[in-house]
Design an enzyme around this catalytic site. Structure first.
Site, PDB file in Angstrom:
ATOM      1  N   CYS A  91       0.683  -1.060  -0.205  1.00 24.10           N
ATOM      2  CA  CYS A  91       0.268  -0.040  -0.030  1.00 24.10           C
ATOM      3  C   CYS A  91       0.814   1.656   0.004  1.00 24.10           C
ATOM      4  O   CYS A  91       1.790   1.202  -0.862  1.00 24.10           O
ATOM      5  CB  CYS A  91      -1.770   0.092   1.313  1.00 24.10           C
ATOM      6  SG  CYS A  91      -2.708   1.157   0.895  1.00 24.10           S
ATOM      7  N   HIS A 133      -3.798  -5.358   0.191  1.00 25.09           N
ATOM      8  CA  HIS A 133      -3.147  -5.506   1.475  1.00 25.09           C
ATOM      9  C   HIS A 133      -3.363  -6.894   1.749  1.00 25.09           C
ATOM     10  O   HIS A 133      -4.232  -7.843   2.785  1.00 25.09           O
ATOM     11  CB  HIS A 133      -4.054  -4.437   2.379  1.00 25.09           C
ATOM     12  CG  HIS A 133      -4.015  -2.996   2.828  1.00 25.09           C
ATOM     13  ND1 HIS A 133      -2.865  -3.273   3.172  1.00 25.09           N
ATOM     14  CD2 HIS A 133      -4.549  -2.436   1.904  1.00 25.09           C
ATOM     15  CE1 HIS A 133      -3.323  -1.560   4.051  1.00 25.09           C
ATOM     16  NE2 HIS A 133      -3.646  -1.417   2.948  1.00 25.09           N
ATOM     17  N   GLU A 162      -2.106  -7.956   3.687  1.00 20.21           N
ATOM     18  CA  GLU A 162      -1.866  -8.742   5.540  1.00 20.21           C
ATOM     19  C   GLU A 162      -3.036  -8.772   5.797  1.00 20.21           C
ATOM     20  O   GLU A 162      -3.624  -9.510   7.139  1.00 20.21           O
ATOM     21  CB  GLU A 162      -0.486  -7.794   6.331  1.00 20.21           C
ATOM     22  CG  GLU A 162      -1.309  -6.580   6.550  1.00 20.21           C
ATOM     23  CD  GLU A 162      -1.932  -5.239   4.503  1.00 20.21           C
ATOM     24  OE1 GLU A 162      -1.412  -5.872   4.231  1.00 20.21           O
ATOM     25  OE2 GLU A 162      -2.413  -4.415   5.607  1.00 20.21           O
TER      26      GLU A 162
END
Ligand code: MN
Length: 237
Positions: free
Chosen positions: A111, A214, A216
């Site tokens: 990001c 994203h 994660e």
């Protein structure tokens, strides 16, 4: 018997201005851990020698999400009211990036990370997608963030394509900025339906990958995002 040495990954810290507190989101740490790496939260410092010493300890670096990059760093005036910056992260990350880049240590950007890397290498950003690049594609989703909101098309022949084995992946999206001019040396490897660059890499580096979505927040339930963290950690072995 030799002791197992896990690759150590320096993770760029988040900064909470209101609380004056260093923050971290567990997904960044856990994504590295589940891939066999050992994540550490990098300290805020503006001392280049300290960064160089810490970089000796780290086998790789993760550039995390966060606020906007200061537009002056890509030679643009700030669009007032549309940009929120964190100068101490800009300073820390520019030093860490330069050090890691010179030493050819593995780097993953997520990001803000893809945006920061692009700027440090001489590229520029859309300061605000709704204002400067309006489209039908949802880039700034509402929670839950572990749900995909748009696809990315992955270009054949890129390391991301080699890693995933697919040319299309549904991803989450929580950004209001994006790469405008891709930095020299970087190559795009994934695009959103409206044509924004959603992943890039540098071919001559050991591992310099960055994504706009994203992983994660997706790796716990989605295989390819797990493979992304795995490829990053494996590049340090
Ligand atoms: Mn997006």
């Amino acid at each position: 018997m030799t002791r197992q040495h896990k690759p150590i990954v320096g993770v760029m810290p988040l900064w909470d201005d209101e609380q004056e507190a260093i923050r971290m989101r567990p997904g960044y740490m856990d994504g590295i851990s589940q891939a066999g790496g050992l994540p550490i939260i990098f300290p805020f410092t503006e001392n280049e020698q300290d960064v160089e010493q810490l970089a000796e300890v780290c086998d790789g670096f993760l550039f995390t999400g966060g606020p906007d990059i200061t537009p002056e760093l890509y030679h643009e005036n700030t669009m007032e009211g549309l940009v929120t910056v964190c100068p101490k992260r800009d300073i820390l990350e520019s030093i860490v990036f330069r050090t890691a880049f010179e030493q050819d240590k593995p780097i993953l950007g997520i990001c803000r990370g893809i945006q920061a890397i692009n700027v440090f290498l001489g590229g520029s950003l859309y300061q605000d997608i709704p204002m400067q690049y309006p489209s039908e594609t949802e880039h700034h989703q509402v929670p839950p963030y572990d749900q995909p909101v748009h696809d990315v098309t992955i270009s054949e022949g890129t390391p991301l394509y080699e890693c995933f084995g697919v040319d299309r992946l549904p991803v989450n999206s929580h950004h209001h900025q994006a790469i405008k001019r891709l930095a020299p040396g970087l190559k795009a490897m994934a695009f959103s339906p409206d044509g924004l660059i959603e992943a890039a890499y540098m071919p001559e580096k050991r591992f310099l990958w960055a994504v706009q979505w994203h992983p994660e927040l997706l790796f716990r339930t989605e295989t390819h995002n797990r493979e992304l963290f795995q490829a990053f950690v494996d590049s340090m072995l």
